[in-house]
Design a protein around this motif. Structure first.
Motif, PDB file in Angstrom:
ATOM      1  N   PRO A  13      62.416 -33.732 -10.364  1.00  0.00           N
ATOM      2  CA  PRO A  13      62.365 -33.067 -11.665  1.00  0.00           C
ATOM      3  C   PRO A  13      60.972 -32.597 -12.057  1.00  0.00           C
ATOM      4  N   ALA A  14      59.943 -33.089 -11.356  1.00  0.00           N
ATOM      5  CA  ALA A  14      58.571 -32.669 -11.659  1.00  0.00           C
ATOM      6  C   ALA A  14      58.077 -31.575 -10.715  1.00  0.00           C
ATOM      7  N   GLY A  15      58.900 -31.189  -9.739  1.00  0.00           N
ATOM      8  CA  GLY A  15      58.514 -30.140  -8.805  1.00  0.00           C
ATOM      9  C   GLY A  15      57.541 -30.580  -7.738  1.00  0.00           C
ATOM     10  N   LEU A  16      57.452 -31.890  -7.491  1.00  0.00           N
ATOM     11  CA  LEU A  16      56.455 -32.417  -6.547  1.00  0.00           C
ATOM     12  C   LEU A  16      56.990 -32.554  -5.128  1.00  0.00           C
ATOM     13  N   THR A  17      58.216 -33.023  -4.992  1.00  0.00           N
ATOM     14  CA  THR A  17      58.761 -33.308  -3.661  1.00  0.00           C
ATOM     15  C   THR A  17      60.038 -32.509  -3.430  1.00  0.00           C
ATOM     16  N   THR A  18      60.003 -31.250  -3.792  1.00  0.00           N
ATOM     17  CA  THR A  18      61.171 -30.390  -3.633  1.00  0.00           C
ATOM     18  C   THR A  18      60.770 -29.086  -2.959  1.00  0.00           C
ATOM     19  N   PRO A  61      62.777 -23.355  -4.994  1.00  0.00           N
ATOM     20  CA  PRO A  61      61.783 -22.468  -5.617  1.00  0.00           C
ATOM     21  C   PRO A  61      61.783 -22.519  -7.144  1.00  0.00           C
ATOM     22  N   ILE A  62      62.930 -22.824  -7.750  1.00  0.00           N
ATOM     23  CA  ILE A  62      62.991 -22.909  -9.208  1.00  0.00           C
ATOM     24  C   ILE A  62      62.321 -24.194  -9.699  1.00  0.00           C
ATOM     25  N   LEU A  63      62.628 -25.308  -9.040  1.00  0.00           N
ATOM     26  CA  LEU A  63      62.037 -26.582  -9.453  1.00  0.00           C
ATOM     27  C   LEU A  63      60.536 -26.631  -9.164  1.00  0.00           C
ATOM     28  N   MET A  64      60.103 -25.980  -8.082  1.00  0.00           N
ATOM     29  CA  MET A  64      58.678 -25.979  -7.741  1.00  0.00           C
ATOM     30  C   MET A  64      57.822 -25.397  -8.856  1.00  0.00           C
ATOM     31  N   LYS A  65      58.391 -24.433  -9.596  1.00  0.00           N
ATOM     32  CA  LYS A  65      57.624 -23.763 -10.642  1.00  0.00           C
ATOM     33  C   LYS A  65      57.292 -24.691 -11.808  1.00  0.00           C
ATOM     34  N   ARG A  66      57.937 -25.862 -11.855  1.00  0.00           N
ATOM     35  CA  ARG A  66      57.620 -26.822 -12.912  1.00  0.00           C
ATOM     36  C   ARG A  66      56.220 -27.424 -12.733  1.00  0.00           C
ATOM     37  N   LEU A  67      55.692 -27.328 -11.528  1.00  0.00           N
ATOM     38  CA  LEU A  67      54.374 -27.907 -11.253  1.00  0.00           C
ATOM     39  C   LEU A  67      53.277 -26.889 -11.498  1.00  0.00           C
TER      40      LEU A  67
END
Length: 547
Positions: free
Chosen positions: A476-481, A484-490
């Motif tokens: 959910p923090a975009g750290l270990t994914t 491409p959508i979740l990565m933008k959270r970081l």
């Protein structure tokens, strides 16, 4: 009435339960949108109320439809306690609550016929943490004054590479009376005593890998703190291999050999040498179980770097074809040294175990003088995916193994010749400097850490069961994914800045611990500086027992 299925998983069985206050809920839907695990959903419940509006009691039954956020209960997809829903809720209407009486350990296996897998490190804390029982007890005062931590110059450097004893140096006096080397000696680099541990670009998101790389380069180029990072198994982006920043990277070759075709093909185009090579024989978390990168995280760029199709990537638990310590020295060390023309230190990483001292003893007898480091990894470390049974129940605590390895080298009179680096749960409570200092006093030349870097960058998990879903690709923090959508959270810049800030604080704290004992360089093996109130720890580690 039909029989109730008591074998079915219900909310009471779950590790984390969603607590929702409908009276505070604004019905905005942010919590549902933010939950990457699909653990909550918008729903409607029917509520019956008995009311009376007449002057005399005249009860009437009224039914209402009330919108709520409902917890999803399935065999495999449930709340992991990351708390992202609480972070985005402005009214404090929702949060995950830990269920101490959960039964998922039984229910998951009974319903799915498989062992549960997760990321993170061990979540069992039954023994207590040895490093927390140790204090710095020797303070220099009148006879040998302590140093001024803010004004004195400190040399915070550790060797990475084979250190030759003076009597073995190939020195001769030339005609002018000056000492000259008559043959080449092993390459040794002097680096910061804390290395950012091996986390692969498949395990981490590309944005986090970029953030860590930026932080390392910034610490070296701007603050002149010679920190190094390790690539982990799985190859290195070609852009980094061919850049000048490769000199800050220790490239790992593990049992899967993933990504090494690309590294070998790029070697003629390298503008600088890497900081070193690490041959991973084992790791502290899940030793003997190999590595695991689930197919859901094998994105197209990971396939390209590693040269693999989209599938689960399993690293064997050991290097195939290496069946003895002597063989590993001959094959792996000689081949890696030869590949880089003996310009790059080559080290080995093993899991802490009852056999690790034997491995270190044999390496100390290395006739080629080419073993550049011994990385020892304990049970409480790790960030990767594994079967829960392996994470929680296999491995060895790091402190006693480190001490045994150091004393074995002392017994041979070879301490410091093959630098000892240790890890395994360091910085678990945020105090990396204190943990590193104590490990150095017990015999380590330096330490390495991985999971702490995730926490600095914004990880929502902890070591007590919260989140630990690094393996799912749904971070959910975009750290270990690799989504491409979740990565933008970081936020790359913010994560890099946090890592830089943490190491600047750690640098100050190390000096604050070295100054009282009167050391301006690392106090390797200075166990006389440590005390403990635990008699068993004192006897096991050979340090002073106090009360």
């Amino acid at each position: 009435m039909a029989a109730v299925d008591t074998t079915k998983i219900d909310k009471q069985d779950l590790v984390w339960q969603i607590e929702h206050k409908s009276e505070n809920c604004a019905l905005c839907g942010k919590c549902v949108a933010a939950c990457t695990f699909g653990a909550i959903k918008a729903d409607v419940i029917r509520k019956r109320e008995i009311i009376s509006t007449d002057l005399t009691p005249n009860p009437k039954s009224v039914e209402k439809a009330i919108p709520v956020i409902k917890q999803v209960v399935t065999k495999s997809k449930n709340c992991v306690g990351c708390g992202m829903c609480a972070k985005v809720c402005e009214n404090g209407a929702i949060k995950p609550v830990y269920n101490e009486r959960h039964r998922m350990n039984v229910k998951y296996r009974a319903n799915n016929a498989e062992s549960p897998k997760r990321g993170g490190r061990t979540n069992l804390h039954t023994e207590g943490r040895t490093l927390d029982k140790i204090k710095v007890g020797r303070i220099s005062q009148m006879t040998d004054p302590s140093l001024d931590a803010m004004r004195h110059t400190f040399e915070l450097l550790a060797p990475f590479g084979r250190v030759m004893p003076p009597e073995n140096l190939p020195l001769e006096v030339d005609s002018t009376g000056n000492l000259q080397l008559n043959k080449k000696i092993p390459t040794t680099r002097w680096i910061y005593p804390i290395i950012i541990g091996d986390m692969s670009i498949g395990a981490l998101s590309p944005r986090l890998w970029e953030a860590v790389s930026i932080a390392v380069a910034y610490l070296n180029e701007v603050y002149h703190i010679p920190i190094r990072m390790c690539s982990g198994e799985g190859g290195v982006p070609e852009k980094l291999i061919r850049s000048k920043y490769i000199k800050y990277l220790i490239i790992q070759i593990a049992s899967g050999h993933f990504g090494w075709n690309r590294i070998i093909n790029s070697m003629p185009y390298m503008v600088d040498d890497p900081a070193g090579i690490m041959i991973k024989i084992g790791q502290g978390a899940k030793p003997g179980d190999g590595g695991l990168l689930l197919s859901k995280k094998v994105a197209p760029h990971i396939q390209e770097i590693r040269g693999v199709p989209k599938s689960d990537l399993l690293s064997p638990p050991n290097h195939q074809g290496l069946y003895s310590i002597e063989e590993s020295v001959q094959k792996m060390f000689l081949s890696m040294n030869a590949a880089f023309k003996f310009r790059v230190p080559v080290s080995i990483k093993v899991a802490a175990s009852t056999t690790s001292v034997s491995v270190y003893n044999n390496l100390l007898r290395d006739p080629y003088d080419i073993v550049g480091g011994f990385f020892l990894d304990g049970i409480a470390g790790g960030t990767g995916a594994a079967h829960e049974i392996s994470l929680d129940h296999t491995g060895h605590p790091i402190v006693s193994r480190l001490r045994d390895c150091y004393l074995a080298a002392v017994h041979q009179g070879k301490q410091g010749q093959i630098p000892l680096w240790a890890a395994g749960g360091l910085g678990m409570k945020g105090t990396l400097a204190a943990d590193a200092f104590k490990m150095i006093c017990l015999g380590a030349n330096g330490v390495f850490t991985g999971r702490l870097i995730l926490q600095i960058a914004g990880c929502l998990g902890d070591d007590y069961g919260r989140c630990n879903a690094c393996n799912t690709g749904l971070c959910p923090a975009g750290l270990t994914t690799q989504n491409p959508i979740l990565m933008k959270r970081l936020d790359i810049d913010k994560a890099a800045q946090n890592i830089v800030n943490y190491f600047l604080a750690t640098d100050i704290e190390l000096k604050k611990l070295m100054a009282p004992i009167g050391n301006s360089s690392l106090p390797v093996g200075r166990s006389d500086a440590l005390v403990t109130v635990d008699k068993n720890v004192a006897e096991r580690l050979g340090i002073q027992h106090v009360c």
